[in-house]
Design an enzyme around this catalytic site. Structure first.
Site, mmCIF file in Angstrom:
data_model
loop_
_atom_site.group_PDB
_atom_site.id
_atom_site.type_symbol
_atom_site.label_atom_id
_atom_site.label_comp_id
_atom_site.label_asym_id
_atom_site.label_seq_id
_atom_site.Cartn_x
_atom_site.Cartn_y
_atom_site.Cartn_z
ATOM 1 N N GLU A 194 0.809 -1.230 0.000
ATOM 2 C CA GLU A 194 0.000 0.000 0.000
ATOM 3 C C GLU A 194 0.842 1.281 0.000
ATOM 4 O OE1 GLU A 194 -4.070 -1.382 2.178
ATOM 5 O OE2 GLU A 194 -2.312 -1.287 3.471
HETATM 6 C C1 ACM Z 1 -1.845 -5.491 4.064
HETATM 7 O O1 ACM Z 1 -2.897 -6.028 4.476
HETATM 8 N N1 ACM Z 1 -1.811 -4.200 3.813
HETATM 9 C C2 ACM Z 1 -0.633 -6.269 3.863
#
Ligand code: ACM
Length: 533
Positions: free
Chosen positions: A339
């Site tokens: 992310e």
């Molecule tokens: C994640 O759940 N951002 C690895």
């Protein structure tokens, strides 16, 4: 497959002299009142079970024998005794004298060569139950199996006869070498005692890696000498604005030691270049604009990034990885990489190109979330796949291509293995961005065939992450982890041929009284035929 396991159960029940009428009713714990739990009624399902012969009776004078045992074997015997005494009300003296009766622990020696680093054999017959293994981890796992063949801890008052272990042989070793659980100690901080409690629960199901998510936007949880404000300031809050916390190096060493005593290796994660607000807030020089943002106590993701062009970033990364690697006896160091929505793609690739060699320089193997496969995964790197049913083909293909090129995979599909997903719409805790994850859904998939195009032998193992945006107590952890965690543990340990929901749910139901006895407040999912309380 189901038929074969039922047949085992019938043979075992017959051998135990209990008649051939039926397998034990769903959810029967079996070991109370002198009945013997069939040897295949444990989680994870053993690789091989041969039932036969009369059960072994354990009584007031039954010893635990460690003939000529090493210090480590004796330590495991002590661990076993400490578990069994309260569970059974029996004395279980530990002795190094050999003899024909008792629970016998054998490390090394004839017949253990093929058992590998974690395998074991449990042989029950005559007057002895013998646990054999080539290595101490195997002996420890054998002890966990034996526990499940005995009554739930703390229930001795309800036992009405001698303890019996069914006759036969279990020969067992894991499908995968990486069987992990992750705890997010950043969104909410968990104390050393809380982490130890979870470690004890993981060890029961032969989990062998504890992945600690040590940093995120909301908190930095490990004290480092080179950048002290990361912990003292960056660790000073958490989601919702509580006081947060951090581990001193001694705290962290204590977690590592406690885990190692239970044959779990700690895998530390520092999430980079995104999920870094706590670090950016602690040191203005880490920011491209030279200004530290405020601490963050919300639950958004994707808004923070280390400053990829800046030299200070790599001084920071080098120091952090050096200090963390020095605290880490295990081979893996997790660098996050998920992310990174506030890091441009070219910057992300440049960052990972610079950071992965630092991990290697300090003697560790990189693990990254699977977005690492969109950069240039280093030779030997491991990608942790956390996609779900809505993850696009391009992203899956990128991961599978990397796997074909030598990147190994840890599978944590979010709509199967994420323990923080709600069970259903009524679950009071957790999130649901990957959907609702019931107990059957969590269990009923094959890691070896999960990701199209990824070779089966690219799979290093599985991991059950537990993110803590909504979780702040051990009771919260346990409500989300139980009953799903044992299913992921079984996928990591047991051969694919043993996978069978109808069989598994009955074995799972029998764990309920064990968790009740241990004070684990699990979710009594209607999918599982729990025995009445
Ligand atoms: C994640 O759940 N951002 C690895």
């Amino acid at each position: 497959m189901r038929r074969r396991r039922l047949l085992f159960s019938l043979l075992l029940v017959a051998a135990a002299g209990l008649g051939t009428a039926a397998v034990p009713p769903p959810g029967a714990s079996g070991a109370a009142g002198g009945e013997a739990t069939p040897l295949d009624r444990v989680i994870p399902a053993p690789a091989s079970v041969r039932g036969g012969g009369a059960p072994v009776t354990l009584g007031a004078r039954t010893p635990i024998r460690v003939p000529g045992g090493s210090g480590e074997a004796r330590r495991i015997a002590g661990h076993l005794a400490a578990l069994l005494r309260p569970a059974t009300g029996l004395a279980f003296p530990v002795t190094t004298k050999s003899g024909r009766d008792g629970i016998v622990l054998r490390l090394g020696g004839s017949g253990t060569g093929g058992l590998g680093a974690e395998g074991y054999r449990l042989t029950s017959g005559g007057r002895a139950v013998t646990l054999s293994a080539a290595r101490p981890a195997g002996l420890f796992h054998a002890v966990q199996t034996l526990r499940q063949l005995l009554p739930p801890a703390g229930r001795q008052g309800t036992r009405s006869g001698p303890l019996r272990i069914a006759g036969g042989t279990i020969t067992d070793s894991p499908r995968y070498s990486y069987r992990g659980a992750m705890l997010d100690v950043s969104r909410h901080f968990f104390t050393v005692a809380q982490v130890k409690r979870y470690i004890d629960q993981l060890a029961m199901y032969k989990i062998n890696k504890l992945h600690l998510h040590l940093s995120d936007d909301q908190g930095w949880r490990i004290a480092l000498a080179s950048w002290p404000r990361l912990a003292t300031y960056g660790g000073s809050t958490q989601v919702g604005g509580g006081k947060g916390g951090y581990y001193t190096k001694d705290d962290y060493r204590e977690i590592v030691r406690y885990a190692a005593d239970r044959y779990l290796t700690v895998v530390p994660e520092i999430d980079m270049p995104g999920h870094t607000n706590a670090a950016l807030a602690s040191y203005a020089e880490l920011n491209c604009n030279g200004q530290a943002p405020p601490l963050y106590t919300g639950t958004n993701v994707g808004f923070s990034s280390l400053c990829v062009p800046k030299k200070a970033t790599y001084d920071f990364v080098d120091d952090v990885i050096r200090e963390l690697a020095a605290l880490t006896p295990g081979r893996y160091l997790h660098i996050g990489g998920d992310e990174a929505h506030s890091t441009g793609h070219a910057d992300y690739v440049a960052f990972m190109d610079k950071v992965q060699p630092v991990v290697a320089k300090y003697g560790k193997t990189v693990i990254g979330w699977h977005q690492l496969t969109g950069a240039h995964p280093a030779k030997g790197a491991v990608a942790q796949y956390w996609g779900y049913d809505k993850t696009g083909t391009a992203e899956r293909t990128q991961v599978a291509d990397a796997a074909r090129n030598g990147t190994r995979l840890i599978l944590s599909p979010a709509d199967r293995a994420y323990l923080d997903m709600k069970y259903d719409k009524d679950t009071p805790l957790g999130l649901n961005w990957a959907g609702y994850v019931g107990v059957e859904r969590s269990y009923d998939w094959d890691p070896g065939r999960y990701l199209d195009g990824a070779p089966a032998d690219s799979v290093l193992g599985v991991e059950a992450p537990l993110w803590s945006e909504t979780l702040s107590t051990s009771a919260h952890i346990e409500y989300m982890a139980f009953p799903r965690l044992p299913g992921i543990a079984e996928l990591g340990w047991s051969p694919a041929a043993t996978h069978d929901w109808d069989d598994y749910k009955v074995r799972l139901a029998a764990q309920g009284p064990r968790w009740d006895a241990l004070g684990i407040g699990y979710y009594r999912s209607p999918e599982v035929p729990w025995p009445a309380r």
